[in-house]
Design a protein around this motif. Structure first.
Motif, mmCIF file in Angstrom:
data_model
loop_
_atom_site.group_PDB
_atom_site.id
_atom_site.type_symbol
_atom_site.label_atom_id
_atom_site.label_comp_id
_atom_site.label_asym_id
_atom_site.label_seq_id
_atom_site.Cartn_x
_atom_site.Cartn_y
_atom_site.Cartn_z
ATOM 1 N N VAL A 170 0.863 -1.180 0.000
ATOM 2 C CA VAL A 170 0.000 0.000 0.000
ATOM 3 C C VAL A 170 0.894 1.222 0.000
ATOM 4 O O VAL A 170 1.776 1.380 0.849
ATOM 5 N N SER A 171 0.695 2.076 -0.980
ATOM 6 C CA SER A 171 1.475 3.318 -1.032
ATOM 7 C C SER A 171 0.560 4.488 -1.275
ATOM 8 O O SER A 171 -0.490 4.360 -1.924
ATOM 9 N N LYS A 172 0.950 5.650 -0.788
ATOM 10 C CA LYS A 172 0.138 6.855 -0.977
ATOM 11 C C LYS A 172 0.735 7.656 -2.109
ATOM 12 O O LYS A 172 1.789 8.280 -1.979
ATOM 13 N N GLU A 173 0.100 7.646 -3.236
ATOM 14 C CA GLU A 173 0.593 8.408 -4.401
ATOM 15 C C GLU A 173 -0.503 9.126 -5.090
ATOM 16 O O GLU A 173 -1.622 8.838 -5.166
#
Length: 173
Positions: A170-173
């Protein structure tokens, strides 16, 4: 609750036999009046007359002050308030007595029949079925365990091995 100053208790004694040792012309004079009687809408019960020993209906103890109240800014006449309290307590007590006189016996018969039906169904239907299930359960349990071990356990193991290689990032982009 009503103030005691408006309530009067009248005792009627038919004990004429006790007057033999007293002179009829002499009356006893009290130096002070006796204290006013305590008012309660429920009659005092002796030890053998407790009708709700388990406290099933504790929530039904309703009094006049629980239903009606006048704020400080608005007051009716004192007599109106007192007579309203007396009327409320009287109608609550006599209304209950009249309704129970009409409905208690038929509803008691209905409840008795209902509980007799439930007892009969429990004794003659439910418990024999449960005893049959308990006697058959070891066979059913061993059959169910075989089905689980043969079909479901290998399927769940193979799905778990297939999904064990999946990684979620999970990454915030």
């Amino acid at each position: 609750m009503m103030s005691d100053e408006y309530l009067v208790e009248c005792n009627i004694d038919d004990d004429d036999d006790d007057d033999d040792d007293k002179d009829d012309d002499v009356k006893e004079i009290h130096s002070s009046p006796p204290p006013p009687p305590q008012f309660s809408s429920t009659p005092s019960l002796t030890q053998g007359e407790i009708r709700d020993p388990c406290g099933i209906n504790k929530h039904l103890k309703i009094e006049f002050s629980d239903v009606l109240a006048e704020p400080v800014s608005t007051h009716s006449y004192d007599r109106v308030w007192v007579y309203s309290g007396i009327a409320f307590e009287s109608m609550r007590l006599w209304g209950y007595r009249c309704l129970t006189a009409l409905c208690a016996v038929p509803l008691s018969c209905l409840c008795g029949c209902l509980f007799a039906l439930l007892a009969c169904m429990h004794i003659w239907c439910v418990m024999p079925c449960l005893q049959v299930f308990h006697s058959c359960l070891p066979c059913v349990r061993s059959l169910w365990m075989s089905v689980v071990n043969i079909f479901i356990a290998p399927l769940c193991t193979s799905v778990a091995r297939c999904c064990s290689g999946i990684y979620v990032v999970v990454s915030k982009e």
